[in-house]
Design an enzyme around this catalytic site. Structure first.
Site, short mmCIF file in Angstrom:
data_model
loop_
_atom_site.label_atom_id
_atom_site.label_comp_id
_atom_site.label_asym_id
_atom_site.label_seq_id
_atom_site.Cartn_x
_atom_site.Cartn_y
_atom_site.Cartn_z
N ASN A 143 0.81 -1.21 0.00
CA ASN A 143 0.00 0.00 0.00
C ASN A 143 0.85 1.27 0.00
O ASN A 143 0.34 2.36 0.24
CB ASN A 143 -0.92 0.02 1.23
CG ASN A 143 -1.95 -1.08 1.19
OD1 ASN A 143 -2.48 -1.40 0.14
ND2 ASN A 143 -2.22 -1.68 2.34
N HIS A 149 -14.81 -2.10 5.13
CA HIS A 149 -13.68 -2.81 5.72
C HIS A 149 -14.06 -3.58 6.99
O HIS A 149 -14.94 -3.16 7.74
CB HIS A 149 -12.57 -1.80 6.05
CG HIS A 149 -11.25 -2.43 6.34
ND1 HIS A 149 -10.82 -2.74 7.61
CD2 HIS A 149 -10.26 -2.83 5.50
CE1 HIS A 149 -9.62 -3.30 7.55
NE2 HIS A 149 -9.26 -3.37 6.29
N GLU A 187 -16.44 3.42 2.74
CA GLU A 187 -15.06 3.81 2.42
C GLU A 187 -15.12 4.77 1.25
O GLU A 187 -15.97 4.63 0.36
CB GLU A 187 -14.22 2.59 2.05
CG GLU A 187 -14.03 1.57 3.16
CD GLU A 187 -13.23 0.37 2.69
OE1 GLU A 187 -12.13 0.56 2.14
OE2 GLU A 187 -13.71 -0.77 2.86
N SER A 245 -10.93 -0.87 -0.62
CA SER A 245 -9.59 -1.46 -0.63
C SER A 245 -9.48 -2.73 -1.46
O SER A 245 -8.40 -3.05 -1.94
CB SER A 245 -9.15 -1.76 0.80
OG SER A 245 -10.08 -2.63 1.45
N ASP A 279 -14.35 6.11 5.86
CA ASP A 279 -13.00 5.58 6.02
C ASP A 279 -12.21 5.96 4.77
O ASP A 279 -12.54 5.54 3.66
CB ASP A 279 -13.06 4.06 6.19
CG ASP A 279 -11.70 3.43 6.48
OD1 ASP A 279 -10.69 3.95 5.99
OD2 ASP A 279 -11.66 2.41 7.18
N HIS A 292 -7.44 4.40 1.93
CA HIS A 292 -6.73 4.25 0.66
C HIS A 292 -6.78 5.49 -0.22
O HIS A 292 -6.13 5.53 -1.26
CB HIS A 292 -7.27 3.03 -0.09
CG HIS A 292 -6.94 1.74 0.59
ND1 HIS A 292 -5.81 1.01 0.30
CD2 HIS A 292 -7.58 1.08 1.58
CE1 HIS A 292 -5.77 -0.05 1.08
NE2 HIS A 292 -6.83 -0.04 1.86
N LYS A 311 -0.34 3.74 4.68
CA LYS A 311 -0.45 3.43 3.25
C LYS A 311 0.31 4.50 2.46
O LYS A 311 1.53 4.51 2.47
CB LYS A 311 -1.92 3.28 2.88
CG LYS A 311 -2.56 2.13 3.66
CD LYS A 311 -4.02 1.99 3.42
CE LYS A 311 -4.59 0.77 4.14
NZ LYS A 311 -4.46 0.83 5.62
#
Length: 373
Positions: free
Chosen positions: A37, A126, A167, A171, A196, A199, A227
């Site tokens: 990541n 997640h 998110e 991810s 969230d 990423h 990440k």
């Protein structure tokens, strides 16, 4: 009793091995990184490390341990100053540091939603969010991935206070949440949206909530630093009330030893380095374009650093991964139970440091594999 328990555990492990989904710890391979990541390369950037080393040399007291939870002896003026710095960068009232994004989500979802509330989770959100919800007395319901109509039908039929968990960049799929539409929907029904940004943070400035100027319209945002920021830990961003509530009621915060000053220093260093090197994001987007121009089938957004290429079937997926590794190309095979059976995929992480030649080598092999189906 002990032998019986161990026998049951052994049976569970054997079943996973038979299904080809047994997890094992592997040392990072020597080759081309298409699976970490570290999207901007900060984790291995010597200039970034030199900045941090110089700061630590001038402030050796930062290396001391925290000695206790932040509500006892584990707080410091420096950590508070870094939280203030983070809040200013994101143009939000407050920030609260956590040792990981997992812990941040446990804290949020275990304490904010109450017994008569309902948490509506995107079906692909997640695992840390799901585990946080399991610690809450609120009712939990899922809605179809990125399906606003299904979410609205849930909201319309659900009495009481609702919380929505998404998110911004997923991810495992590498696709994006329709954040603006989600905000409008939450506002229409008086729901609270928690995002969230694990990423998206760093890849898209300070995250998509920030770049779309939605800070004051979401209840809380989680940004992580392990990440694209090349460090470790996470922060919850929100207004004064949300942060004060977490400090008073979130068990994962209250009963965890505080992070030492060097932890906060590493995070601040990543922010400063990224501000000095905006070209890294441009380089990453160039590499993403190189990959997507190959025209491979993918679940992912065109500008996402996560590109998921479907290879249904565990045995076939693992054979593809192993064949790539024989060429020193390291990718990640996503299998059940992380994803549903039949939706196995090769998760490819693209980085600012990958070369076009490396990406073309990868896409050429993947195209040949898909063409032989």
């Amino acid at each position: 009793m002990r032998d019986g328990v161990l026998a049951q555990l052994s049976q569970d492990l054997a079943r996973r091995e038979e299904q080809g989904i047994l997890r094992e710890l592997r040392v990072k391979g020597q080759g081309v990184d298409f699976y970490s990541n570290d999207y901007l390369g900060l984790a291995s950037n010597n200039a970034c490390h030199e900045m941090l080393t110089a700061a630590l040399q001038h402030n050796p007291q930062w290396l001391r341990g925290a000695t206790g939870s932040r509500l006892v002896s584990g707080n410091s003026a420096f950590v508070l100053s870094v939280e203030d710095f983070i809040a200013k960068q994101h143009e939000t009232e407050r920030a609260l540091l956590f040792p990981s994004g997992y812990m941040a989500n446990l804290a949020l979802f275990s304490c904010l939603p109450k017994r008569n509330d309902t948490i509506l989770l995107d079906e692909f959100v997640h695992r840390s969010v799901i585990d946080g919800c399991r610690l809450s007395f609120a009712k939990k319901m899922r809605f179809l991935h990125n399906d606003l109509d299904h979410l609205e039908s849930r909201l319309a039929k659900t009495p009481g206070k609702c919380w929505i968990a998404v998110e911004s960049l997923y991810s495992m799929e590498g696709d994006f949440a329709p954040l603006h539409d989600l905000v409008l929907l939450a506002e229409r029904y008086g729901a609270s949206l928690i995002v969230d940004e694990a990423h998206a943070m760093g890849v898209f400035g300070y995250g998509l909530v920030y770049t779309q100027a939605l800070q004051e319209r979401v209840c809380a945002t989680v940004v992580t630093y392990g990440k694209a920021m090349g460090a470790h830990g996470a922060a919850v961003l929100g207004n004064n009330t949300v942060i004060d509530y977490l400090v008073n009621f979130a068990a994962p915060f209250i009963y965890t030893t505080g992070q030492p000053d060097w932890f906060a220093a590493t995070i601040r260093n990543s922010y400063e380095f990224l501000k000095m090197n905006p070209r890294l994001r441009e380089d990453l987007q160039s590499r993403i374009t190189c990959f997507t121009s190959a025209g491979l089938p993918t679940f992912s957004g065109a500008s996402s650093p996560v590109q998921s290429v479907p290879f249904p079937g565990v045995a076939r997926l693992m054979a593809v991964r192993e064949m790539l590794e024989s060429q020193s190309l390291f990718t990640f095979a996503v299998r059940p139970p992380t994803v549903q059976s039949g939706s196995e995929r090769l998760r490819i992480s693209l980085h600012a440091f990958n070369t076009d030649a490396e990406i073309r080598q990868l896409t050429t092999i993947l195209k040949e594999l898909h063409d032989t189906e």
